[in-house]
Design a protein around this motif. Structure first.
Motif, PDB file in Angstrom:
ATOM      1  N   LEU A 223       0.805  -1.218   0.000  1.00 53.22           N
ATOM      2  CA  LEU A 223       0.000   0.000   0.000  1.00 53.22           C
ATOM      3  C   LEU A 223       0.844   1.277   0.000  1.00 53.22           C
ATOM      4  O   LEU A 223       0.275   2.377   0.001  1.00 53.22           O
ATOM      5  CB  LEU A 223      -0.928   0.015   1.223  1.00 53.22           C
ATOM      6  CG  LEU A 223      -1.990  -1.075   1.250  1.00 53.22           C
ATOM      7  CD1 LEU A 223      -2.813  -0.997   2.527  1.00 53.22           C
ATOM      8  CD2 LEU A 223      -2.907  -0.991   0.031  1.00 53.22           C
ATOM      9  N   GLY A 224       2.162   1.140  -0.003  1.00 56.86           N
ATOM     10  CA  GLY A 224       3.021   2.319   0.024  1.00 56.86           C
ATOM     11  C   GLY A 224       4.022   2.307  -1.116  1.00 56.86           C
ATOM     12  O   GLY A 224       3.760   1.769  -2.190  1.00 56.86           O
ATOM     13  N   GLU A 225       5.180   2.924  -0.879  1.00 58.44           N
ATOM     14  CA  GLU A 225       6.251   2.945  -1.873  1.00 58.44           C
ATOM     15  C   GLU A 225       6.940   1.577  -1.855  1.00 58.44           C
ATOM     16  O   GLU A 225       7.793   1.303  -1.001  1.00 58.44           O
ATOM     17  CB  GLU A 225       7.243   4.066  -1.559  1.00 58.44           C
ATOM     18  CG  GLU A 225       6.612   5.453  -1.635  1.00 58.44           C
ATOM     19  CD  GLU A 225       7.641   6.556  -1.460  1.00 58.44           C
ATOM     20  OE1 GLU A 225       8.836   6.322  -1.773  1.00 58.44           O
ATOM     21  OE2 GLU A 225       7.269   7.648  -1.015  1.00 58.44           O
ATOM     22  N   ARG A 226       6.554   0.746  -2.802  1.00 56.19           N
ATOM     23  CA  ARG A 226       6.891  -0.672  -2.722  1.00 56.19           C
ATOM     24  C   ARG A 226       8.382  -0.943  -2.751  1.00 56.19           C
ATOM     25  O   ARG A 226       8.895  -1.732  -1.951  1.00 56.19           O
ATOM     26  CB  ARG A 226       6.190  -1.429  -3.848  1.00 56.19           C
ATOM     27  CG  ARG A 226       4.674  -1.371  -3.757  1.00 56.19           C
ATOM     28  CD  ARG A 226       4.023  -2.091  -4.905  1.00 56.19           C
ATOM     29  NE  ARG A 226       2.571  -1.901  -4.877  1.00 56.19           N
ATOM     30  CZ  ARG A 226       1.733  -2.354  -5.797  1.00 56.19           C
ATOM     31  NH1 ARG A 226       2.215  -3.044  -6.836  1.00 56.19           N
ATOM     32  NH2 ARG A 226       0.447  -2.130  -5.695  1.00 56.19           N
ATOM     33  N   GLY A 257       8.190   6.400   2.769  1.00 58.09           N
ATOM     34  CA  GLY A 257       9.262   7.240   2.254  1.00 58.09           C
ATOM     35  C   GLY A 257       9.916   8.075   3.336  1.00 58.09           C
ATOM     36  O   GLY A 257      10.315   9.218   3.086  1.00 58.09           O
ATOM     37  N   LEU A 258      10.061   7.493   4.536  1.00 57.96           N
ATOM     38  CA  LEU A 258      10.608   8.212   5.678  1.00 57.96           C
ATOM     39  C   LEU A 258      11.845   7.512   6.214  1.00 57.96           C
ATOM     40  O   LEU A 258      11.989   6.297   6.079  1.00 57.96           O
ATOM     41  CB  LEU A 258       9.573   8.309   6.799  1.00 57.96           C
ATOM     42  CG  LEU A 258       8.272   9.049   6.502  1.00 57.96           C
ATOM     43  CD1 LEU A 258       7.334   8.958   7.698  1.00 57.96           C
ATOM     44  CD2 LEU A 258       8.550  10.500   6.128  1.00 57.96           C
ATOM     45  N   SER A 259      12.706   8.294   6.866  1.00 59.00           N
ATOM     46  CA  SER A 259      13.851   7.758   7.593  1.00 59.00           C
ATOM     47  C   SER A 259      13.521   7.804   9.083  1.00 59.00           C
ATOM     48  O   SER A 259      13.372   8.893   9.650  1.00 59.00           O
ATOM     49  CB  SER A 259      15.114   8.579   7.307  1.00 59.00           C
ATOM     50  OG  SER A 259      15.541   8.392   5.976  1.00 59.00           O
ATOM     51  N   LEU A 260      13.397   6.639   9.688  1.00 58.46           N
ATOM     52  CA  LEU A 260      13.095   6.527  11.101  1.00 58.46           C
ATOM     53  C   LEU A 260      14.277   5.851  11.800  1.00 58.46           C
ATOM     54  O   LEU A 260      15.339   5.685  11.220  1.00 58.46           O
ATOM     55  CB  LEU A 260      11.803   5.737  11.313  1.00 58.46           C
ATOM     56  CG  LEU A 260      10.555   6.290  10.604  1.00 58.46           C
ATOM     57  CD1 LEU A 260       9.368   5.365  10.832  1.00 58.46           C
ATOM     58  CD2 LEU A 260      10.240   7.700  11.079  1.00 58.46           C
ATOM     59  N   PRO A 274      19.401   1.195  14.954  1.00 58.73           N
ATOM     60  CA  PRO A 274      19.602   1.005  13.523  1.00 58.73           C
ATOM     61  C   PRO A 274      18.628   1.854  12.714  1.00 58.73           C
ATOM     62  O   PRO A 274      17.530   2.173  13.176  1.00 58.73           O
ATOM     63  CB  PRO A 274      19.329  -0.491  13.317  1.00 58.73           C
ATOM     64  CG  PRO A 274      19.547  -1.107  14.659  1.00 58.73           C
ATOM     65  CD  PRO A 274      19.120  -0.075  15.653  1.00 58.73           C
ATOM     66  N   PRO A 275      19.015   2.227  11.504  1.00 59.00           N
ATOM     67  CA  PRO A 275      18.117   3.032  10.661  1.00 59.00           C
ATOM     68  C   PRO A 275      16.928   2.214  10.169  1.00 59.00           C
ATOM     69  O   PRO A 275      17.002   0.992  10.039  1.00 59.00           O
ATOM     70  CB  PRO A 275      19.011   3.456   9.496  1.00 59.00           C
ATOM     71  CG  PRO A 275      20.062   2.386   9.422  1.00 59.00           C
ATOM     72  CD  PRO A 275      20.300   1.957  10.847  1.00 59.00           C
ATOM     73  N   LEU A 276      15.855   2.919   9.885  1.00 55.36           N
ATOM     74  CA  LEU A 276      14.635   2.314   9.357  1.00 55.36           C
ATOM     75  C   LEU A 276      14.154   3.146   8.184  1.00 55.36           C
ATOM     76  O   LEU A 276      13.993   4.361   8.300  1.00 55.36           O
ATOM     77  CB  LEU A 276      13.536   2.262  10.420  1.00 55.36           C
ATOM     78  CG  LEU A 276      13.760   1.386  11.650  1.00 55.36           C
ATOM     79  CD1 LEU A 276      12.714   1.696  12.715  1.00 55.36           C
ATOM     80  CD2 LEU A 276      13.699  -0.089  11.270  1.00 55.36           C
ATOM     81  N   GLY A 277      13.910   2.520   7.046  1.00 55.97           N
ATOM     82  CA  GLY A 277      13.340   3.204   5.908  1.00 55.97           C
ATOM     83  C   GLY A 277      14.328   4.039   5.123  1.00 55.97           C
ATOM     84  O   GLY A 277      15.534   4.034   5.367  1.00 55.97           O
ATOM     85  N   GLU A 278      13.780   4.777   4.166  1.00 57.20           N
ATOM     86  CA  GLU A 278      14.560   5.654   3.303  1.00 57.20           C
ATOM     87  C   GLU A 278      13.752   6.922   3.053  1.00 57.20           C
ATOM     88  O   GLU A 278      12.527   6.886   2.994  1.00 57.20           O
ATOM     89  CB  GLU A 278      14.841   5.001   1.940  1.00 57.20           C
ATOM     90  CG  GLU A 278      15.629   3.721   1.986  1.00 57.20           C
ATOM     91  CD  GLU A 278      15.790   3.123   0.595  1.00 57.20           C
ATOM     92  OE1 GLU A 278      15.408   3.808  -0.393  1.00 57.20           O
ATOM     93  OE2 GLU A 278      16.276   1.991   0.483  1.00 57.20           O
ATOM     94  N   GLY A 279      14.471   8.033   2.880  1.00 53.87           N
ATOM     95  CA  GLY A 279      13.784   9.270   2.545  1.00 53.87           C
ATOM     96  C   GLY A 279      14.056  10.353   3.565  1.00 53.87           C
ATOM     97  O   GLY A 279      15.058  10.340   4.278  1.00 53.87           O
ATOM     98  N   ARG A 280      13.138  11.291   3.669  1.00 55.27           N
ATOM     99  CA  ARG A 280      13.303  12.437   4.566  1.00 55.27           C
ATOM    100  C   ARG A 280      12.942  12.041   6.006  1.00 55.27           C
ATOM    101  O   ARG A 280      12.267  11.033   6.237  1.00 55.27           O
ATOM    102  CB  ARG A 280      12.399  13.582   4.107  1.00 55.27           C
ATOM    103  CG  ARG A 280      10.935  13.219   4.072  1.00 55.27           C
ATOM    104  CD  ARG A 280      10.076  14.406   3.701  1.00 55.27           C
ATOM    105  NE  ARG A 280       8.675  14.020   3.539  1.00 55.27           N
ATOM    106  CZ  ARG A 280       7.831  13.854   4.545  1.00 55.27           C
ATOM    107  NH1 ARG A 280       8.241  14.029   5.789  1.00 55.27           N
ATOM    108  NH2 ARG A 280       6.579  13.495   4.329  1.00 55.27           N
ATOM    109  N   PRO A 281      13.347  12.849   6.972  1.00 57.03           N
ATOM    110  CA  PRO A 281      12.930  12.604   8.364  1.00 57.03           C
ATOM    111  C   PRO A 281      11.421  12.790   8.526  1.00 57.03           C
ATOM    112  O   PRO A 281      10.779  13.502   7.741  1.00 57.03           O
ATOM    113  CB  PRO A 281      13.708  13.656   9.164  1.00 57.03           C
ATOM    114  CG  PRO A 281      14.826  14.070   8.269  1.00 57.03           C
ATOM    115  CD  PRO A 281      14.321  13.940   6.866  1.00 57.03           C
TER     116      PRO A 281
END
Length: 317
Positions: A223-226, A257-260, A274-281
C-alpha cells in the motif's frame, strides 16, 4: 477452521469485531486488559524475587495467559449446535476485546493536532503516554518520529496480529495472542529485573507474532512505496533488536518514504538505534499518513478475509 465456525460465519464475526471496535473503542471503565495488567503486576511481585529463574517466569506466563482462552474454548465447545448465534457473539466480543485499531487513532491523532497547533507541551505529554523513550525535551520532529514508529509497530501488535490469530483460532486464539502480547510489553525487557523472569514472555510473543509481523510488513509494502519498503525490509530488518518489529517498522518506514530509527533518549541516555526506511525525516504531518497506512492495511485484510471465506464456501458446495 480451528475456531469451529464455518468460514462465512467466522468472516462475519471478524467484521463484527472490527465494527464494535470502530463504534465503541476501548472501554472507558472496567477495561479487561487493565484488570489483567493489575493481576500480572501482583503475580510478578510475588514470583519475581529472591533470584528468580526462568521457570518462575514461565509459570507466571501460563497462569496468566492460559485460563481465559481455555475457559472460552470450553464454553464454546459446550454450546449445542443450536447455539451458533451465541457462539458467534462470543467470538466477536473476544476480537473486540483484543483489537486496538480505534485506540491507535485516539492516542496518536491528538498528537498530530497538538503539533499542528503549536501546543508542544501537550504533544510531549501525549507522546510520552504511548512510547517508553524520554519526551520531556523532544522537538516536534522527534515527537513525530516516535509517534510514527509506535503506529507502525502497533499496527501489528494491536491490529493485524489480532486479526490473524482470530482467523486462525477464533476467540480463544485472539485472547491468547493479546494476553501474551500484553505480558511481553510488561515483562519483555533485558533489564536486571526481567532478563530471566520475562524471557518466556518475550520469546513466546516472538512466536505468536512471527507470521503476523511479516504479513503486516507485506501489507505496508503493497500500500506504500513498494521498492523502498522491500529494500528497507530486506536490508534493515535483520539489524533491529526485535525479530518481528524489525520487518514491520522497516517496511512501514520505507512504504511512507521516511527515515526513522536513529537517536532516541531512554532514561536520560541517548541510544543510537539502527536506521529504518529511506527518505526524509518524519514530520508532524506524517502521523496522519502512518495512521492511514495502518487503517488501509486493516481494510485490505478484511477484504481478503471475506474473499477467502466466500471462495471456501463456493469450493465446498
Amino acid at each position: 477452521m480451528l475456531s469451529g465456525l464455518p468460514a462465512w460465519l467466522l468472516a462475519l464475526c471478524l467484521l463484527a469485531g472490527v465494527a464494535l471496535d470502530a463504534w465503541w473503542g476501548e472501554p472507558r471503565r472496567w477495561h479487561p486488559l487493565v484488570g489483567f495488567g493489575w493481576l500480572a503486576q501482583r503475580l510478578e511481585a510475588r514470583l519475581n524475587r529472591g533470584g528468580a529463574r526462568l521457570w518462575r517466569g514461565a509459570l507466571a506466563w501460563a497462569l496468566l495467559v492460559a485460563p481465559a482462552p481455555l475457559a472460552l474454548a470450553a464454553l464454546l465447545a459446550a454450546l449445542p449446535d443450536s447455539g451458533w448465534a451465541l457462539a458467534a457473539g462470543l467470538h466477536a466480543l473476544a476480537l473486540y476485546a483484543a483489537l486496538g485499531l480505534r485506540s491507535l487513532a485516539e492516542h496518536t491523532r491528538p498528537i498530530a493536532r497538538a503539533l499542528a497547533a503549536g501546543r508542544l507541551d501537550e504533544a510531549r505529554q501525549r507522546t510520552g503516554w504511548i512510547v517508553s523513550r524520554d519526551t520531556a525535551h523532544a522537538s516536534p520532529d522527534e515527537l513525530a518520529k516516535a509517534t510514527v514508529e509506535s503506529l507502525l509497530e502497533n499496527g501489528n501488535d494491536a491490529v493485524f496480529g489480532a486479526l490473524f490469530c482470530f482467523m486462525l483460532a477464533g476467540g480463544p486464539g485472539v485472547l491468547a495472542f493479546r494476553l501474551a502480547n500484553t505480558l511481553d510489553a510488561m515483562w519483555g525487557y533485558r533489564s536486571p529485573r526481567f532478563n530471566l523472569f520475562g524471557r518466556c514472555a518475550a520469546r513466546l510473543d516472538d512466536v505468536f507474532n512471527y507470521l503476523p509481523a511479516r504479513l503486516t510488513a507485506l501489507s505496508y509494502a503493497l500500500l506504500g512505496e513498494r521498492q523502498r519498503a522491500w529494500r528497507s525490509w530486506r536490508t534493515q530488518a535483520p539489524a533491529w533488536p526485535s525479530p518481528n518489529a524489525g520487518p514491520v517498522m522497516a517496511a512501514g518506514a520505507g512504504a511512507l518514504g521516511l527515515s526513522l530509527g536513529g537517536a532516541a533518549r531512554y532514561d536520560g541516555i541517548d541510544e543510537i538505534r539502527p536506521p529504518l526506511g529511506e527518505g526524509r525525516p518524519a514530520a508532524p504531518a506524517d502521523i496522519e499518513r502512518a495512521w492511514r497506512l495502518v487503517r488501509g492495511s486493516c481494510l485490505l485484510w478484511l477484504a481478503l478475509a471475506v474473499l477467502a471465506a466466500a471462495s471456501w464456501e463456493w469450493a465446498c458446495r
